[in-house]
Design a protein around this motif. Structure first.
Motif, short mmCIF file in Angstrom:
data_model
loop_
_atom_site.label_atom_id
_atom_site.label_comp_id
_atom_site.label_asym_id
_atom_site.label_seq_id
_atom_site.Cartn_x
_atom_site.Cartn_y
_atom_site.Cartn_z
N THR A 1 0.84 -1.20 0.00
CA THR A 1 0.00 0.00 0.00
C THR A 1 0.88 1.24 0.00
N THR A 2 0.50 2.22 -0.83
CA THR A 2 1.15 3.53 -0.77
C THR A 2 0.11 4.61 -0.46
N GLY A 3 -1.11 4.19 -0.22
CA GLY A 3 -2.19 5.07 0.20
C GLY A 3 -2.77 4.54 1.50
N PHE A 4 -4.10 4.59 1.62
CA PHE A 4 -4.75 4.08 2.82
C PHE A 4 -4.43 2.60 3.01
N ALA B 1 -1.69 -17.82 -10.02
CA ALA B 1 -2.52 -16.63 -9.82
C ALA B 1 -1.79 -15.66 -8.91
N VAL B 2 -2.06 -14.38 -9.12
CA VAL B 2 -1.53 -13.30 -8.28
C VAL B 2 -2.72 -12.56 -7.68
N VAL B 3 -2.76 -12.49 -6.35
CA VAL B 3 -3.85 -11.82 -5.64
C VAL B 3 -3.38 -10.43 -5.21
N PHE B 4 -4.11 -9.40 -5.62
CA PHE B 4 -3.89 -8.06 -5.10
C PHE B 4 -4.86 -7.88 -3.93
N LEU B 5 -4.34 -7.95 -2.72
CA LEU B 5 -5.14 -7.91 -1.50
C LEU B 5 -5.15 -6.49 -0.93
N SER B 6 -6.21 -5.75 -1.23
CA SER B 6 -6.38 -4.38 -0.73
C SER B 6 -5.13 -3.53 -0.90
N THR B 7 -4.49 -3.68 -2.04
CA THR B 7 -3.42 -2.77 -2.41
C THR B 7 -4.01 -1.38 -2.60
N THR B 8 -3.20 -0.32 -2.41
CA THR B 8 -3.65 1.04 -2.69
C THR B 8 -2.51 1.85 -3.28
N GLY B 9 -2.87 2.80 -4.14
CA GLY B 9 -1.90 3.73 -4.70
C GLY B 9 -1.04 3.10 -5.78
N ASP B 10 0.09 3.72 -6.04
CA ASP B 10 1.03 3.25 -7.06
C ASP B 10 1.96 2.23 -6.42
N HIS C 1 -11.21 -6.09 -2.90
CA HIS C 1 -11.58 -4.81 -2.31
C HIS C 1 -10.75 -3.65 -2.87
N ALA C 2 -9.77 -3.16 -2.12
CA ALA C 2 -9.04 -1.96 -2.54
C ALA C 2 -8.07 -2.21 -3.68
N ALA C 3 -8.04 -3.41 -4.22
CA ALA C 3 -7.33 -3.61 -5.49
C ALA C 3 -7.88 -2.66 -6.54
N ALA C 4 -9.12 -2.19 -6.36
CA ALA C 4 -9.71 -1.21 -7.27
C ALA C 4 -9.30 0.22 -6.92
N ASP C 5 -8.57 0.40 -5.84
CA ASP C 5 -8.08 1.72 -5.41
C ASP C 5 -6.57 1.79 -5.66
N THR C 6 -6.17 1.30 -6.82
CA THR C 6 -4.76 1.04 -7.11
C THR C 6 -4.43 1.47 -8.54
N GLU C 7 -3.27 2.09 -8.74
CA GLU C 7 -2.69 2.34 -10.06
C GLU C 7 -3.66 3.06 -11.01
N TYR C 8 -4.13 4.24 -10.58
CA TYR C 8 -5.08 5.00 -11.39
C TYR C 8 -4.49 5.49 -12.71
N LEU D 1 -12.47 1.05 -11.34
CA LEU D 1 -11.67 1.62 -10.26
C LEU D 1 -12.56 2.39 -9.28
N PHE D 2 -12.11 2.45 -8.05
CA PHE D 2 -12.84 3.03 -6.91
C PHE D 2 -13.14 4.51 -7.12
N ARG D 3 -14.36 4.91 -6.73
CA ARG D 3 -14.73 6.32 -6.72
C ARG D 3 -15.03 6.81 -5.31
N SER D 4 -15.87 6.09 -4.56
CA SER D 4 -16.27 6.55 -3.23
C SER D 4 -16.93 5.39 -2.49
#
Length: 585
Positions: free
Chosen positions: A58-61, A103-112, A136-143, A155-158
């Motif tokens: 994570t590099t964000g929340f 398989a590679v799991v992105f588990l609530s990653t955030t940011g870049d 979950h927050a895999a959608a809050d990743t690498e915008y 990707l996550f909005r709110s």
């Protein structure tokens, strides 16, 4: 070594040729701790051992549930024969490092979370057939990485506050959702997304926005989906914010199914799906009627055959141009089938004698096995075997009827392409039905739905790709009669925009793909020519991927088994080599 491992190993080796070795160190997971989590139905048969990378940088929340998520995934692995390596070290994303994982799991990653070279390595991994699971927050990743946005699907909005909501389970055949009822009550942090993934992914579950406060997607709110993506597989679920999610047996089974599908341990139809009408679901059996002995029981909108030999048929309407989809499951070595194109009758033998059966019985003879048009045409058995889930797991049929042509898709893969020529029968109008074959033949059906095609759907347009992923191209974009058809790097030009027409012609630049002089000799030129309705301009897709000209009995072929720009296409005896395989829009 599995075929996927071989593909990934070849990709990794080629990616490293001539380059300095990249770092391969990852955080190795500890042995799973003992535990006896609650279990829901497990896979029908033990899976072969495989390996999963869990990435939670994570590099964000940072979600406080990440540790619980890693623990849950390790326990799932210990119980289901896959090893888990958990890491937050992005250096794991290099060709050699990724090649060992199914398989590679992105588990609530955030940011870049990945740099440019690591992004390239992950793209190569997916292109080589790798699997992605986003939680979950895999959608809050690498915008800013457009490719990743396509992989994740949205990707996550709110989000509003954590609260209970009703999840509508749209697909009850996929291994991630087949254990669930028609609705699923859960408490979580419910994401809104910047775009709706429904047109590019297959939605497995969606949120009923009327059951909670703050949903902002206008009523159509996907929350879990799957898709084939650039050679690989991608599964995403929006659940998993809370620590309690990872001790919930139903959510754990949801994650296991997503991992199994991404790792190619199970099959599913993950093509986008819109426009279908339910024929049998929560509302029950209106419009259906039993012909002959036996019956079907109904439990939670799941029909299961009992006794027979009979037919449960939809008498409310006849269909003539349609896509019929339904999910089915065998308990063991059982027999059933789906009938199409038969007239109304209370005699089940009328369907046998006047219609066509798409068989369900994988152990029968080739013309009577799963995917065959019973007694008329075998399925493409290698394709069928690659797409078929074993007894105890769900499968999805698409039966597509257009005119006298019947195509069968199993879990999204075409396995049969049959053209009806019997003057005593016709597919152009008729009923559909499900067979209950006899005592001891236990086959279940779910989610029977249909989409009428008709003229309103129009022709299909787009590129036709062949060997080397090159596009079928009109040389120099010229429209003169006799212009050579060739292979060329795909460029989205008008010379590569083909229209697939219901009369079996392929058209570009206002003209038709044509066999010079109506010839049938190997090597006869294939060209662009004014459409004239002759047999020299008919091209029929086959279940094995070839395009066959019925008049000559031969196939469209890229000369010299080459994929170089400018390779001429011509007519050649059908042999199903790579230079005769084509993907239509």
């Amino acid at each position: 070594m599995s075929r996927r491992h071989k593909r990934l190993a070849i990709w990794a080796a080629s990616a490293l040729l001539g380059a300095a070795a990249l770092p391969t160190a990852v955080s190795t997971a500890a042995e799973p701790e003992p535990g006896t989590p609650a279990h829901l139905p497990s896979p029908a048969a033990a899976d072969p051992a495989y390996d999963v990378l869990v990435f939670s940088r994570t590099t964000g929340f940072r979600h406080s549930s990440i540790d619980e998520g890693v623990t849950a995934l390790r326990e799932l692995g210990a119980a289901n024969n896959f090893t888990v390596t958990a890491t937050e070290d992005a250096a794991a994303f290099n060709p050699a490092g990724l090649a060992g994982y199914e398989a590679v799991v992105f588990l609530s990653t955030t940011g870049d979370v990945l740099n440019a070279s690591q992004q390239t390595a992950f793209e190569g991994y997916i292109n080589a057939g790798g699997g992605y699971v986003g939680i979950h927050a895999a959608a809050d990743t690498e915008y800013d990485w457009a490719w990743y946005g396509g992989l994740a699907g949205a990707l996550f909005r709110s989000h509003p506050q954590i609260q209970p909501a009703t999840v509508t389970v749209e697909d009850r055949a996929h291994d991630a959702t087949s254990h669930l009822g028609r609705t699923w009550q859960r408490t979580d942090e419910w994401y809104d997304y910047r775009t709706n993934p429904r047109t590019t992914a297959h939605v497995l579950a969606s949120l009923d926005e009327s059951t909670y406060s703050g949903g902002a997607m206008g009523g159509d709110h996907p929350i879990a989906w799957c898709k084939d993506y650039e050679g690989g597989r991608a599964f995403y679920t929006g659940g998993g914010h809370t620590e309690d999610s990872y001790t919930d047996p139903a959510f754990r089974r949801h994650l296991l199914g997503g991992i199994r599908w991404a790792a190619r341990l199970t099959e599913a139809d993950c093509r986008p799906e819109t426009g279908y009408t339910s024929l049998y679901g929560p509302s029950g059996s209106q419009g259906w009627k039993q012909a002959g002995p036996g019956s079907f029981s109904d439990s939670d909108a799941t029909l299961t055959s009992q006794g027979g030999l009979g037919l449960f048929w939809y008498e409310a309407k006849e269909y003539k141009s349609y896509s019929l989809k339904l999910d089915w499951r065998q308990a063991g070595d059982d027999n059933s089938g789906v009938f199409v194109g038969f007239p109304a009758s209370d005699d089940p033998w009328s369907a046998v004698n006047n219609g066509y059966e798409i068989q369900i019985d994988a152990t029968d003879s080739p013309d009577r096995t799963t995917g065959s048009v019973y007694g008329f045409k075998s399925a493409d058995l290698p394709a069928r075997d690659a797409a078929l889930n074993p007894p105890g797991e769900w499968n999805t049929y698409e039966i597509r009827v257009e005119g006298e042509r019947l195509q069968v898709f199993l879990n999204g893969r075409k396995i049969n392409d049959f053209t009806q020529t019997d003057p005593a029968r016709s597919l152009q109008q008729g009923h559909i039905g499900l067979q209950n074959h006899g005592a001891g033949d236990d086959v279940s059906f779910r989610n029977i739905r249909i989409k009428e095609l008709g003229a309103s759907t129009g022709p299909r347009e787009g590129a036709i790709t062949g060997i080397g992923a090159k596009c079928l191209d009109v040389a120099s974009g010229a429209s003169a009669d006799g212009t050579q058809i060739q292979l060329w790097t795909c460029n989205r030009s008008a010379a590569q925009k083909w229209t697939v027409v219901a009369d079996d012609t392929l058209r570009a630049l206002g003209k038709c793909m044509d066999i010079s002089g109506g010839g049938s000799a190997d090597g006869t030129k294939v060209q662009l020519y004014t459409c004239n309705g002759t047999g020299a301009q008919k091209w029929v897709p086959q279940a094995n991927g070839t395009l066959r000209n019925p008049q000559s009995g031969k196939c469209l072929d890229a000369s010299g088994t080459s994929s170089a720009d400018g390779t001429k296409v011509h007519l050649w005896s059908c042999h199903t080599g790579a230079n005769q395989k084509w993907v239509l829009p």
